[in-house]
Design an enzyme around this catalytic site. Structure first.
Site, mmCIF file in Angstrom:
data_model
loop_
_atom_site.group_PDB
_atom_site.id
_atom_site.type_symbol
_atom_site.label_atom_id
_atom_site.label_comp_id
_atom_site.label_asym_id
_atom_site.label_seq_id
_atom_site.Cartn_x
_atom_site.Cartn_y
_atom_site.Cartn_z
ATOM 1 N N HIS A 258 0.856 -1.288 -0.104
ATOM 2 C CA HIS A 258 0.023 -0.120 0.169
ATOM 3 C C HIS A 258 0.920 1.439 -0.034
ATOM 4 C CE1 HIS A 258 1.028 -0.579 4.484
ATOM 5 N NE2 HIS A 258 0.884 0.856 4.290
ATOM 6 N N HIS B 71 5.672 6.096 -1.056
ATOM 7 C CA HIS B 71 6.494 4.596 -1.411
ATOM 8 C C HIS B 71 5.231 3.597 -1.251
ATOM 9 C CE1 HIS B 71 7.455 5.513 2.784
ATOM 10 N NE2 HIS B 71 7.520 3.800 2.756
#
Length: 215
Positions: free
Chosen positions: A70, A158
């Site tokens: 995620h 990220h």
């Protein structure tokens, strides 16, 4: 290759949760809450992870693969149980009119948490950051309604790939990081594996997950 997360020892002492240390004290009625964009990788993504894991082991670092992938849109905050539904409703109002968008995460980076008790290897987002900042801006407004801590300033969005206990950034930065990036760039499916669409925002509070679809 990366360690299987199920092989990580768990107990009720300071090494509980795979050796992770809680950043806040657990209290009855408090729910750890996190807002994020889920990422569903292609099946071939596992092959890429194994190649990266082998490179890390060569440099003396063994990491545990993330169970889910995620992009965080909030820090982990603490909600009282009776705040959960109002908080999720606030998110729905603020995010429900947003449109889905493309993200490309193709830059290998190393991260540590604020306490430097965990180290992560992740794929930094190179396309889609502007849209993610818009999401964070709205999430921050909902957090402020409940006097909760907002997201980091100038975040590096990220997808975390794997983690280990402690501060191993020094071992990964430099030549190791360069080899990881070369392995990614050389992978025949790299362009496809690092692209995905943000189609929904999720809020996880304890063991409950709430989904907010994007248009």
């Amino acid at each position: 290759m990366f360690q299987d997360p199920d092989d990580v020892r768990k107990s009720d002492d300071v090494t509980q949760h795979g050796g992770r240390i809680r950043s806040f004290k657990h209290e009855r009625g408090n729910w750890a809450t996190h807002v994020y964009v889920p990422c569903q990788p292609h099946e071939e993504f596992q092959d890429l992870l194994e190649k990266m894991g082998s490179l890390l082991v060569k440099h003396g670092v063994a990491l545990t693969t993330m169970k889910e992938f995620h992009i965080s849109q909030s820090q982990t905050v603490v909600l009282r149980h009776h705040w959960i539904n109002p908080f999720v409703q606030s998110l729905r109002v603020r995010l429900g009119s947003m449109h889905r968008f493309l993200c490309i995460a193709d830059r290998i980076q190393v991260y540590t948490n604020k306490e430097r008790t965990r180290t992560f290897v992740g794929l930094e987002v190179s396309v889609g950051s502007d849209h993610l900042l818009e999401v964070v801006s709205e999430v921050d407004q909902s957090l402020k309604e409940f006097n909760l801590e907002t997201f980091y300033q100038d975040p590096s969005f990220h997808v975390s790939l794997a983690w280990c206990v402690g501060d191993a950034a020094g071992k990964i930065e430099g030549p190791c990081l360069e080899e990881l990036q070369k392995a990614l760039d050389a992978h025949e499916d790299a362009e496809r594996l690092t692209r995905f669409y943000a189609e929904e925002i999720r809020c996880k509070a304890g063991n409950k997950v709430f989904c907010i679809p994007l248009k």
